[in-house]
Design a protein around this motif. Structure first.
Motif, short mmCIF file in Angstrom:
data_model
loop_
_atom_site.label_atom_id
_atom_site.label_comp_id
_atom_site.label_asym_id
_atom_site.label_seq_id
_atom_site.Cartn_x
_atom_site.Cartn_y
_atom_site.Cartn_z
N GLY A 1 6.67 0.19 1.82
CA GLY A 1 7.78 -0.60 1.27
C GLY A 1 8.87 0.34 0.75
O GLY A 1 10.06 0.07 0.93
N GLY A 2 8.46 1.43 0.14
CA GLY A 2 9.42 2.40 -0.40
C GLY A 2 10.27 3.00 0.70
O GLY A 2 11.48 3.18 0.54
N VAL A 3 9.63 3.32 1.84
CA VAL A 3 10.38 3.91 2.95
C VAL A 3 11.36 2.89 3.53
O VAL A 3 12.51 3.21 3.83
CB VAL A 3 9.41 4.40 4.07
CG1 VAL A 3 10.17 4.73 5.35
CG2 VAL A 3 8.61 5.58 3.60
N ALA B 1 1.43 -8.85 3.32
CA ALA B 1 2.64 -8.10 2.97
C ALA B 1 2.78 -6.86 3.86
O ALA B 1 3.87 -6.58 4.39
CB ALA B 1 2.61 -7.70 1.50
N ILE B 2 1.69 -6.13 4.05
CA ILE B 2 1.75 -4.89 4.83
C ILE B 2 2.01 -5.21 6.31
O ILE B 2 2.87 -4.61 6.96
CB ILE B 2 0.45 -4.07 4.67
CG1 ILE B 2 0.28 -3.61 3.21
CG2 ILE B 2 0.43 -2.87 5.63
CD1 ILE B 2 -1.11 -3.08 2.86
N ILE C 1 -0.71 1.88 0.07
CA ILE C 1 -0.05 1.79 1.39
C ILE C 1 1.22 0.94 1.28
O ILE C 1 2.29 1.33 1.76
CB ILE C 1 -0.99 1.13 2.44
CG1 ILE C 1 -2.24 1.95 2.67
CG2 ILE C 1 -0.24 0.84 3.75
CD1 ILE C 1 -2.03 3.16 3.51
N LEU C 2 1.06 -0.24 0.67
CA LEU C 2 2.19 -1.17 0.57
C LEU C 2 3.36 -0.54 -0.16
O LEU C 2 4.51 -0.63 0.28
CB LEU C 2 1.75 -2.47 -0.13
CG LEU C 2 2.83 -3.52 -0.36
CD1 LEU C 2 3.45 -3.98 0.96
CD2 LEU C 2 2.27 -4.73 -1.11
N GLN D 1 4.85 9.00 8.59
CA GLN D 1 5.21 10.36 8.19
C GLN D 1 6.17 10.33 7.00
O GLN D 1 6.00 11.08 6.03
CB GLN D 1 5.85 11.08 9.38
CG GLN D 1 5.91 12.58 9.18
CD GLN D 1 6.75 13.26 10.23
OE1 GLN D 1 7.33 12.62 11.13
NE2 GLN D 1 6.85 14.57 10.13
N LYS D 2 7.15 9.42 7.05
CA LYS D 2 8.10 9.30 5.94
C LYS D 2 7.41 8.84 4.67
O LYS D 2 7.90 9.06 3.57
CB LYS D 2 9.21 8.30 6.31
CG LYS D 2 10.16 8.82 7.36
CD LYS D 2 11.25 7.78 7.61
CE LYS D 2 12.09 8.15 8.82
NZ LYS D 2 12.70 6.96 9.44
N ALA D 3 6.30 8.12 4.83
CA ALA D 3 5.57 7.58 3.68
C ALA D 3 4.44 8.53 3.23
O ALA D 3 3.60 8.15 2.40
CB ALA D 3 5.00 6.21 4.03
N ASN D 4 4.43 9.74 3.81
CA ASN D 4 3.42 10.74 3.45
C ASN D 4 1.98 10.26 3.78
O ASN D 4 1.05 10.49 3.03
CB ASN D 4 3.55 11.09 1.97
CG ASN D 4 2.92 12.42 1.64
OD1 ASN D 4 2.89 13.32 2.48
ND2 ASN D 4 2.38 12.55 0.44
#
Ligand code: UDP
Length: 236
Positions: free
Chosen positions: A231-233, A49-50, A226-227, A164-167
């Motif tokens: 995925g959120g971003v 998935a990642i 991580i996923l 960066q967007k995913a912290n």
């Protein structure tokens, strides 16, 4: 279908089409040249998935890769390619073998990314090599190596922005390239927490395979974290 290759974490099978292979992500986790080995339920699914998310973003940014599509929880269709036996490592923050080799403290931000090459040879333990070694080994021509370096740095720019967007801090990662019949290079293998170091941007908590390597906590919970962030971003 024929098994073409079996590595520590993946298997590669033929399909009925000459220009498509089936890549299967296994649940096996290994570290320290296979000295440590475990089967971790759900790991293959998480890495598939990642890696799919990363390849989709890279393709959208114009990076040519072997990725075609995800076909099940643990499988992808990929293009056949001739893997160049080099691990191309890009580093943004000191960690792992770089910190050990140069006696540097882990976690120091590097002014500019460092690109390293390791010759893929299990018996030799994948030694660090430079451009002259690579020329002497005849694994890549100077122009091809330069191309891989530029592509790896481009991948770094794309992944850094996403992380960066995913912290997430993108500490370092390893890429492998393949050579197509027409002489073009494509990004192959996987981009996952097995092959990248990811730390929480605030707490510096590790969310990658170091959790398993050094027995720091649950690999699966790190990979799930991580996923969901990546995925959120992408989908958020
Ligand atoms: N790496 C990898 N496969 C390898 C060696 C390294 O995917 O066979 C990745 C590793 O996960 C890290 C980066 O490449 O993200 C740099 O690894 P390093 O050289 O620091 O090696 P390590 O400390 O893991 O021995």
């Amino acid at each position: 279908m024929t098994l073409l290759y079996e590595g520590k974490a993946k298997q590669l099978f033929t399909t009925e089409k000459d220009d498509e292979l089936r890549l299967v992500y296994k649940n096996d986790a290994t570290a320290f040249d296979g000295e440590k080995h475990d089967v971790l339920e759900g790991k293959g699914q998480l890495n598939n998935a990642i890696s799919t998310l990363f390849f989709q973003v890279l393709e959208a940014e114009g990076v040519q890769t072997h990725f075609i599509k995800k076909i099940s929880d643990t499988e992808q269709l990929v293009r056949p390619t001739q893997i160049i036996p080099l691990e191309v490592v890009v580093r943004n923050i000191t960690a792992g073998s770089l910190a050990r080799r140069l006696g540097w403290e882990e976690g120091q931000a590097l002014q500019d990314p460092i690109v390293e090459y390791y010759y893929k040879d299990d018996e030799l333990g994948d030694p660090l090599v430079n451009d002259d070694h690579i020329a002497a080994l005849q694994v890549a021509k100077a122009a091809e190596l330069e191309e891989m370096r530029m592509r790896a740095l481009h991948v770094n720019d794309i992944l850094l922005e996403l992380c960066q967007k995913a912290n997430i801090l993108l500490v370092d990662f390893k890429l492998e390239f393949g050579m197509q019949d027409d002489g073009t290079l494509i990004l192959a293998d996987e981009v996952s927490p097995d092959t990248c170091r990811f730390w929480d941007a605030q707490t510096k908590e590790k969310m990658d395979k170091d959790l398993y390597r050094y027995g720091l906590g649950s690999l699966q919970s790190g990979y799930e974290n991580i996923l969901s962030r990546i995925g959120g971003v992408i989908h958020g």
